[in-house]
Write a protein that holds these residues in place. Sequence first.
Motif, PDB file in Angstrom:
ATOM      1  N   GLY A 133       0.778  -1.229   0.000  1.00 52.07           N
ATOM      2  CA  GLY A 133       0.000   0.000   0.000  1.00 52.07           C
ATOM      3  C   GLY A 133       0.814   1.285   0.000  1.00 52.07           C
ATOM      4  N   LYS A 134       2.112   1.194   0.158  1.00 51.67           N
ATOM      5  CA  LYS A 134       2.993   2.372   0.160  1.00 51.67           C
ATOM      6  C   LYS A 134       4.079   2.198  -0.899  1.00 51.67           C
ATOM      7  N   TYR A 135       4.545   3.312  -1.407  1.00 55.77           N
ATOM      8  CA  TYR A 135       5.608   3.257  -2.408  1.00 55.77           C
ATOM      9  C   TYR A 135       6.980   3.155  -1.752  1.00 55.77           C
ATOM     10  N   GLN A 136       7.848   2.435  -2.424  1.00 57.39           N
ATOM     11  CA  GLN A 136       9.227   2.288  -2.007  1.00 57.39           C
ATOM     12  C   GLN A 136      10.115   2.505  -3.227  1.00 57.39           C
ATOM     13  N   MET A 137      11.372   2.760  -2.964  1.00 63.79           N
ATOM     14  CA  MET A 137      12.328   2.827  -4.060  1.00 63.79           C
ATOM     15  C   MET A 137      13.415   1.811  -3.780  1.00 63.79           C
ATOM     16  N   ARG A 138      14.052   1.381  -4.834  1.00 68.77           N
ATOM     17  CA  ARG A 138      15.223   0.531  -4.654  1.00 68.77           C
ATOM     18  C   ARG A 138      16.245   0.910  -5.704  1.00 68.77           C
ATOM     19  N   ARG A 139      17.494   0.766  -5.310  1.00 66.90           N
ATOM     20  CA  ARG A 139      18.579   1.095  -6.219  1.00 66.90           C
ATOM     21  C   ARG A 139      19.795   0.239  -5.872  1.00 66.90           C
ATOM     22  N   ARG A 140      20.440  -0.230  -6.887  1.00 64.02           N
ATOM     23  CA  ARG A 140      21.636  -1.060  -6.709  1.00 64.02           C
ATOM     24  C   ARG A 140      22.802  -0.189  -6.268  1.00 64.02           C
ATOM     25  N   VAL A 141      23.588  -0.698  -5.320  1.00 65.15           N
ATOM     26  CA  VAL A 141      24.778   0.008  -4.842  1.00 65.15           C
ATOM     27  C   VAL A 141      25.855  -0.145  -5.911  1.00 65.15           C
ATOM     28  N   PRO A 142      26.473   0.955  -6.350  1.00 66.68           N
ATOM     29  CA  PRO A 142      27.543   0.849  -7.345  1.00 66.68           C
ATOM     30  C   PRO A 142      28.663  -0.066  -6.848  1.00 66.68           C
ATOM     31  N   ARG A 143      29.250  -0.834  -7.752  1.00 67.25           N
ATOM     32  CA  ARG A 143      30.291  -1.796  -7.385  1.00 67.25           C
ATOM     33  C   ARG A 143      31.436  -1.162  -6.615  1.00 67.25           C
ATOM     34  N   ARG A 144      31.802   0.062  -6.958  1.00 69.62           N
ATOM     35  CA  ARG A 144      32.965   0.688  -6.313  1.00 69.62           C
ATOM     36  C   ARG A 144      32.749   0.934  -4.823  1.00 69.62           C
ATOM     37  N   TYR A 145      31.500   0.851  -4.348  1.00 74.40           N
ATOM     38  CA  TYR A 145      31.212   1.068  -2.932  1.00 74.40           C
ATOM     39  C   TYR A 145      30.865  -0.214  -2.193  1.00 74.40           C
ATOM     40  N   ARG A 146      30.982  -1.359  -2.829  1.00 73.44           N
ATOM     41  CA  ARG A 146      30.640  -2.626  -2.181  1.00 73.44           C
ATOM     42  C   ARG A 146      31.528  -2.906  -0.973  1.00 73.44           C
ATOM     43  N   LEU A 186       9.099   5.262   0.933  1.00 66.75           N
ATOM     44  CA  LEU A 186       8.832   6.670   0.612  1.00 66.75           C
ATOM     45  C   LEU A 186       7.617   7.203   1.368  1.00 66.75           C
ATOM     46  N   HIS A 187       6.980   6.363   2.169  1.00 63.23           N
ATOM     47  CA  HIS A 187       5.890   6.761   3.078  1.00 63.23           C
ATOM     48  C   HIS A 187       4.769   7.517   2.382  1.00 63.23           C
ATOM     49  N   THR A 188       4.371   7.049   1.216  1.00 66.39           N
ATOM     50  CA  THR A 188       3.251   7.660   0.513  1.00 66.39           C
ATOM     51  C   THR A 188       2.551   6.608  -0.336  1.00 66.39           C
ATOM     52  N   ASP A 189       1.263   6.848  -0.614  1.00 66.72           N
ATOM     53  CA  ASP A 189       0.534   5.957  -1.511  1.00 66.72           C
ATOM     54  C   ASP A 189       0.296   6.620  -2.863  1.00 66.72           C
ATOM     55  N   SER A 190       0.906   7.777  -3.091  1.00 68.13           N
ATOM     56  CA  SER A 190       0.793   8.516  -4.346  1.00 68.13           C
ATOM     57  C   SER A 190       2.044   8.285  -5.202  1.00 68.13           C
ATOM     58  N   GLU A 191       1.837   7.813  -6.424  1.00 71.48           N
ATOM     59  CA  GLU A 191       2.986   7.547  -7.289  1.00 71.48           C
ATOM     60  C   GLU A 191       3.744   8.822  -7.648  1.00 71.48           C
ATOM     61  N   SER A 192       3.040   9.903  -7.906  1.00 73.45           N
ATOM     62  CA  SER A 192       3.729  11.150  -8.286  1.00 73.45           C
ATOM     63  C   SER A 192       4.565  11.698  -7.126  1.00 73.45           C
ATOM     64  N   ILE A 193       4.026  11.637  -5.916  1.00 69.28           N
ATOM     65  CA  ILE A 193       4.788  12.083  -4.746  1.00 69.28           C
ATOM     66  C   ILE A 193       5.973  11.151  -4.526  1.00 69.28           C
ATOM     67  N   ALA A 194       5.760   9.856  -4.700  1.00 72.27           N
ATOM     68  CA  ALA A 194       6.839   8.879  -4.518  1.00 72.27           C
ATOM     69  C   ALA A 194       7.989   9.154  -5.477  1.00 72.27           C
ATOM     70  N   LYS A 237       9.903  12.128  -4.217  1.00 71.80           N
ATOM     71  CA  LYS A 237      10.624  11.794  -2.988  1.00 71.80           C
ATOM     72  C   LYS A 237      11.812  10.875  -3.249  1.00 71.80           C
ATOM     73  N   ALA A 238      11.722  10.034  -4.256  1.00 65.45           N
ATOM     74  CA  ALA A 238      12.783   9.074  -4.539  1.00 65.45           C
ATOM     75  C   ALA A 238      14.096   9.785  -4.859  1.00 65.45           C
ATOM     76  N   ASP A 239      14.043  10.827  -5.669  1.00 62.99           N
ATOM     77  CA  ASP A 239      15.260  11.568  -6.001  1.00 62.99           C
ATOM     78  C   ASP A 239      15.870  12.201  -4.756  1.00 62.99           C
ATOM     79  N   LEU A 240      15.040  12.778  -3.917  1.00 61.70           N
ATOM     80  CA  LEU A 240      15.523  13.394  -2.682  1.00 61.70           C
ATOM     81  C   LEU A 240      16.111  12.342  -1.742  1.00 61.70           C
ATOM     82  N   ALA A 241      15.435  11.204  -1.612  1.00 56.33           N
ATOM     83  CA  ALA A 241      15.925  10.138  -0.728  1.00 56.33           C
ATOM     84  C   ALA A 241      17.291   9.644  -1.186  1.00 56.33           C
TER      85      ALA A 241
END
Length: 79
Positions: free
Chosen positions: A8-21, A33-41, A44-48
């Motif tokens: 029911g809430k949006y989340q983001m996921r992103r792979r960690v670049p290899r150089r930081y493993r 992202l603590h929201t149920d709105s895709e546009s807000i999510a 927020k994803a860029d800011l997060a």
Amino acid sequence: MSVFKRGGKYQMRRRVPRRYRGIEPRDIIWISLHTDSESIARSKADLAWAQLGFLERGWPKGRGRQGRAASAAYSQEEG
């Protein structure tokens, strides 16, 4: 970066670049992202991700062993 609805809430996921493993144990970072709105999510994803700037600029203030490792990894990439 991937934004998707889970439980029911949006989340983001992103792979960690290899150089930081060596300093970030996770392969993929998941952030709620603590929201149920895709546009807000999406906005927020860029800011997060920006708030996790240590992955792009080295660990905050370069303190401690992990900070030095992150700073060294970043310096090698820049140089």
